[in-house]
Design an enzyme around this catalytic site. Sequence first.
Site, PDB file in Angstrom:
ATOM      1  N   ASP A  30       1.021  -1.316  -4.973  1.00 11.97           N
ATOM      2  CA  ASP A  30       0.460  -0.004  -5.559  1.00 11.97           C
ATOM      3  C   ASP A  30       1.422   0.999  -5.945  1.00 11.97           C
ATOM      4  O   ASP A  30       1.678   1.836  -4.992  1.00 11.97           O
ATOM      5  CB  ASP A  30      -0.311   0.788  -3.872  1.00 11.97           C
ATOM      6  N   ARG A  76      -6.620   0.877 -12.273  1.00  8.84           N
ATOM      7  CA  ARG A  76      -7.596   1.132 -11.230  1.00  8.84           C
ATOM      8  C   ARG A  76      -8.066   2.623 -11.721  1.00  8.84           C
ATOM      9  O   ARG A  76      -7.387   3.775 -11.839  1.00  8.84           O
ATOM     10  CB  ARG A  76      -6.770   1.610  -9.433  1.00  8.84           C
ATOM     11  N   LYS A  85       0.227  12.018  -6.573  1.00 10.16           N
ATOM     12  CA  LYS A  85      -1.133  11.414  -6.459  1.00 10.16           C
ATOM     13  C   LYS A  85      -1.418  12.348  -5.822  1.00 10.16           C
ATOM     14  O   LYS A  85      -0.586  12.105  -4.396  1.00 10.16           O
ATOM     15  CB  LYS A  85      -1.097  10.081  -6.834  1.00 10.16           C
ATOM     16  N   GLU A 143      -2.918   3.762 -10.624  1.00 11.13           N
ATOM     17  CA  GLU A 143      -3.980   4.347 -10.913  1.00 11.13           C
ATOM     18  C   GLU A 143      -4.230   5.789 -12.052  1.00 11.13           C
ATOM     19  O   GLU A 143      -2.929   6.198 -12.045  1.00 11.13           O
ATOM     20  CB  GLU A 143      -4.815   4.827  -9.639  1.00 11.13           C
ATOM     21  N   HIS A 176     -12.630   2.028  -7.482  1.00 11.75           N
ATOM     22  CA  HIS A 176     -12.079   2.321  -5.949  1.00 11.75           C
ATOM     23  C   HIS A 176     -13.041   2.993  -5.481  1.00 11.75           C
ATOM     24  O   HIS A 176     -14.060   3.812  -6.330  1.00 11.75           O
ATOM     25  CB  HIS A 176     -11.573   3.085  -6.136  1.00 11.75           C
ATOM     26  N   SER A 198       0.937  -0.981   0.103  1.00 12.09           N
ATOM     27  CA  SER A 198      -0.105   0.449  -0.120  1.00 12.09           C
ATOM     28  C   SER A 198       0.751   1.323   0.150  1.00 12.09           C
ATOM     29  O   SER A 198       1.710   1.496   0.715  1.00 12.09           O
ATOM     30  CB  SER A 198      -0.830   0.040   1.218  1.00 12.09           C
ATOM     31  N   GLY A 199       0.748   1.970  -0.666  1.00 14.28           N
ATOM     32  CA  GLY A 199       0.944   3.530  -0.789  1.00 14.28           C
ATOM     33  C   GLY A 199       1.052   4.542   0.564  1.00 14.28           C
ATOM     34  O   GLY A 199       1.730   4.696   1.190  1.00 14.28           O
ATOM     35  N   LEU A 200      -0.389   4.063   0.989  1.00 15.24           N
ATOM     36  CA  LEU A 200      -0.594   4.869   1.901  1.00 15.24           C
ATOM     37  C   LEU A 200       0.269   4.383   3.126  1.00 15.24           C
ATOM     38  O   LEU A 200       0.837   4.971   3.930  1.00 15.24           O
ATOM     39  CB  LEU A 200      -2.167   4.891   2.275  1.00 15.24           C
ATOM     40  N   ASP A 249       1.173  10.484   1.621  1.00 11.22           N
ATOM     41  CA  ASP A 249       0.545   9.989   0.136  1.00 11.22           C
ATOM     42  C   ASP A 249       0.662  10.765  -0.288  1.00 11.22           C
ATOM     43  O   ASP A 249      -0.100  10.440  -1.864  1.00 11.22           O
ATOM     44  CB  ASP A 249      -0.553   9.079   0.938  1.00 11.22           C
ATOM     45  N   ASP A 273       1.106   3.860  -7.058  1.00  8.73           N
ATOM     46  CA  ASP A 273       0.337   5.440  -7.510  1.00  8.73           C
ATOM     47  C   ASP A 273      -0.080   5.330  -8.805  1.00  8.73           C
ATOM     48  O   ASP A 273      -0.742   4.833  -9.839  1.00  8.73           O
ATOM     49  CB  ASP A 273       1.039   6.556  -6.708  1.00  8.73           C
ATOM     50  N   ASN A 276      -3.531  10.934  -1.838  1.00 11.75           N
ATOM     51  CA  ASN A 276      -4.560   9.481  -1.076  1.00 11.75           C
ATOM     52  C   ASN A 276      -6.275   9.761  -1.514  1.00 11.75           C
ATOM     53  O   ASN A 276      -6.691  10.936  -1.676  1.00 11.75           O
ATOM     54  CB  ASN A 276      -4.599   9.669  -0.001  1.00 11.75           C
ATOM     55  N   SER A 277      -6.801   8.728  -2.097  1.00 12.12           N
ATOM     56  CA  SER A 277      -8.220   8.628  -3.110  1.00 12.12           C
ATOM     57  C   SER A 277      -9.802   9.762  -1.094  1.00 12.12           C
ATOM     58  O   SER A 277     -10.460   9.832  -2.231  1.00 12.12           O
ATOM     59  CB  SER A 277      -8.412   7.461  -2.976  1.00 12.12           C
TER      60      SER A 277
HETATM   61  C1  SPV Z   1      -3.197   3.120  -0.497  1.00 15.08           C
HETATM   62  O1  SPV Z   1      -3.472   1.848  -0.210  1.00 15.08           O
HETATM   63  O2  SPV Z   1      -2.494   3.342  -1.071  1.00 15.08           O
HETATM   64  C2  SPV Z   1      -4.654   2.720  -1.756  1.00 15.08           C
HETATM   65  C3  SPV Z   1      -6.196   1.773  -1.409  1.00 15.08           C
HETATM   66  O3  SPV Z   1      -3.970   3.260  -2.397  1.00 15.08           O
HETATM   67  S1  SPV Z   1      -6.038   3.986  -0.732  1.00 15.08           S
HETATM   68  O4  SPV Z   1      -5.783   4.591   0.527  1.00 15.08           O
HETATM   69  O5  SPV Z   1      -7.621   3.781  -0.366  1.00 15.08           O
HETATM   70  O6  SPV Z   1      -6.895   4.729  -1.780  1.00 15.08           O
HETATM   71 MG    MG Z   2      -1.912   4.345  -2.392  1.00 15.94          MG
END
Ligand code: SPV
Ligand code: MG
Length: 544
Positions: free
Chosen positions: A84, A158, A119, A113, A189, A45-47, A57, A86, A121-122
Amino acid sequence: MLTTRKTTRLKGLLQSPQTEFILEAHNGLAARIVEEAGFKGIWGSGLALSAQHAVRDNNELSWTQVVNILEFMSDATTIPILLDGDTGYGDFNNMRRLVRKLEQRDIAGVCIEDKLFPKTNSFIQGERQELEDVQTFCGKIQAGKDAQRDDDFCIVARVEALIAGWGLDEALRRGEAYRKAGADAVLIHSKQSRPDEILAFAREWANRCPLVIVPTKYYATPTEVFREHGISLVIWANHMVRASITAMQATARSIFETESLVDVEGRVATVAEIFRLQGADELLEAEKIYARSTRQDASAIILAASRGQGMDELTRERPKVMIPVAGKTVLRRLVDKFKAQGINDITVVGGYRAEAIDAQGAKVVVNEAWERGSELGSLACALEAVSQDTVVIYGDLLFRTYILNNLMDWEADLLVVVDSSPLDQAQGNKNDLAYCSAPDDRAMYQQKVTLERISSDAGWSGRRPDGRWIGMLRARGPGRQYLLEAVRQLQADADFSRMDVPDLVNRLIANGHAPQVQYVTGHWMDINNLEDLQQAGDFAHGQA
Ligand code: SPV
Ligand code: MG
C-alpha cells in the site's frame, strides 16, 4: 519451491479468472504467519505498518522506513507482497524511485491512491479529503510503469472518489483514465457498511481490467457476492494488526492485574513457537555445516551417581559431587571447565540423592538403579548425550585446565588420559592401572601411544603399569560408534550391572579400537575419602 518470480505470481493473482485473497501483514513475523496460513499474497497495509509503530496513517512513517519494513517481510516469505504505497510519497519522480527500491527488495507490486501527500486514512473524514488531479495521477502511474525493470511488477491504481463522496460516475471516469495510463488493476474503495456502491462499480466496470476491493467496512457481505461480481482480488486489509492488538491488550491487562504469568501462559505462543517462526532450526543445521571450528558438536557426560565412601556426614543429603571444595562444588568446577572449553552440551548422571544435584548449565539424568548399579549403568543412562565428540568423565575429578585443553586438542577417535607419575607418589585409588604400548616419553607432545589394558592388577601380564587412567575418556568421529557398540555388547553381558568404565575401555581394545594415550604427570586428583577432600581444598586453591 516456487520458482516463478513474485511479480509474476502477483500478476497471476490479479489476472486469474477466480477471485483471489490477500491478507494484511505489517512485519516479518506477521508476513510469515500469513504465508503459513495458506495465503497466496500479502497486503503491506499503510494503516497496519504505521499502527504497529504507534504513529498515524498520515505518512508519519517515512517512505524509506516503509521500504525497510517491507524488506523484512519479503525476506521472511516466498509469496508476493503488494505494498500500500499511499500516494506514492510525492510526485511522479518520487514514484519512480519508489518502484525501483521496491523491485530491489523483491516486492511484487505497489498500490497508489489518488489523494494528496500527506494522505489521511480513508476512514477518517473521508468525504473531506481532496483528490489528486486525474492527469497528474495518470502521470504518476505512467512514470511508475516506465521505471519498473521487471515487466510483471504490478501497479494498482486506487480510486478514492467514492470515499471522498464524488459519486459513481467520477469513480468510473477515474478508473478508466488510470487503466489507460497503464495500471495493472484498479482498486475501488468504499467506506459504506453495505457493498452496494462497490457492486454497482463492478457491474459498470465489466472487467475492463482486474478489480480489487477492500471490504473492511462492508465485511458482512458474503464472499460469494464478490465472486459473482467478478472481483479479481479481495484485500483483508488490517486483521493481523487488529488481532495482535486484542491479544496484547488482554495479555497486558492480565499480567498487570494478577502480577503473575500463570493465567496467560497457556494462552500465548510458546517460546518454542517463536523459535520455529524465526527458523532457529535452520541455523542449527547450518552451524553443523559451516561453523566447524567451534565445539558445538562436543558434549560431556559426568558420572555422578555415587555417594562416595567414608564421607557419611558430608554426603548424608547430597552426592559426592555436591560437596563444596574451596567454596565451589566439585560438579560446578567440572561444568565450568567444560563451558570454558566451549562444551555446552553437558549431561550429569545422578543416582544417590540425585535431587540434590544443582547443575546449572547441564542436564541431569538419573540412574535409578545406582545402588546396585555400576558406572557403566550410569553411562548407559546417558547414551543419548553421546555426540560426535564426547568426553566421559568421573564426577569427582579435580584437574588443571590444561589437561582438558590437551584432551580436546588431540585428533584421535578415542583418547584416554593416563598419569605416568610413579605409583608410590600418586595418591588415592590405585585400581585403574594403565598398560600402554610405550611408557611416557616426557619430552614428546602427543606421543603416539595406545592403551593396552586398564586393570587393578599391578602385575598384569607380568608387566609393570605405565600409569593410571585418571577417569577421562574422549570419543570423537568414528569413536562415537565404537563406544556405543561396545556399550551395547556389554549390556548383553550378565555381569553388566557390575561393570565400570575400565571394562568398557578394555572392550574397546578387544574390539580393535584401542584408545590413544595422553600422558600427564599429576595435576589432578579424585576425591575418594575425607583425606582427599582436605587435599582437594589445597589443590583447588593452587589452581585459583
Ligand atoms: C490500508 O490498509 O492502509 C488501506 C486500506 O489503505 S484502508 O485502511 O481501508 O484505507
Ligand atoms: Mg492505506
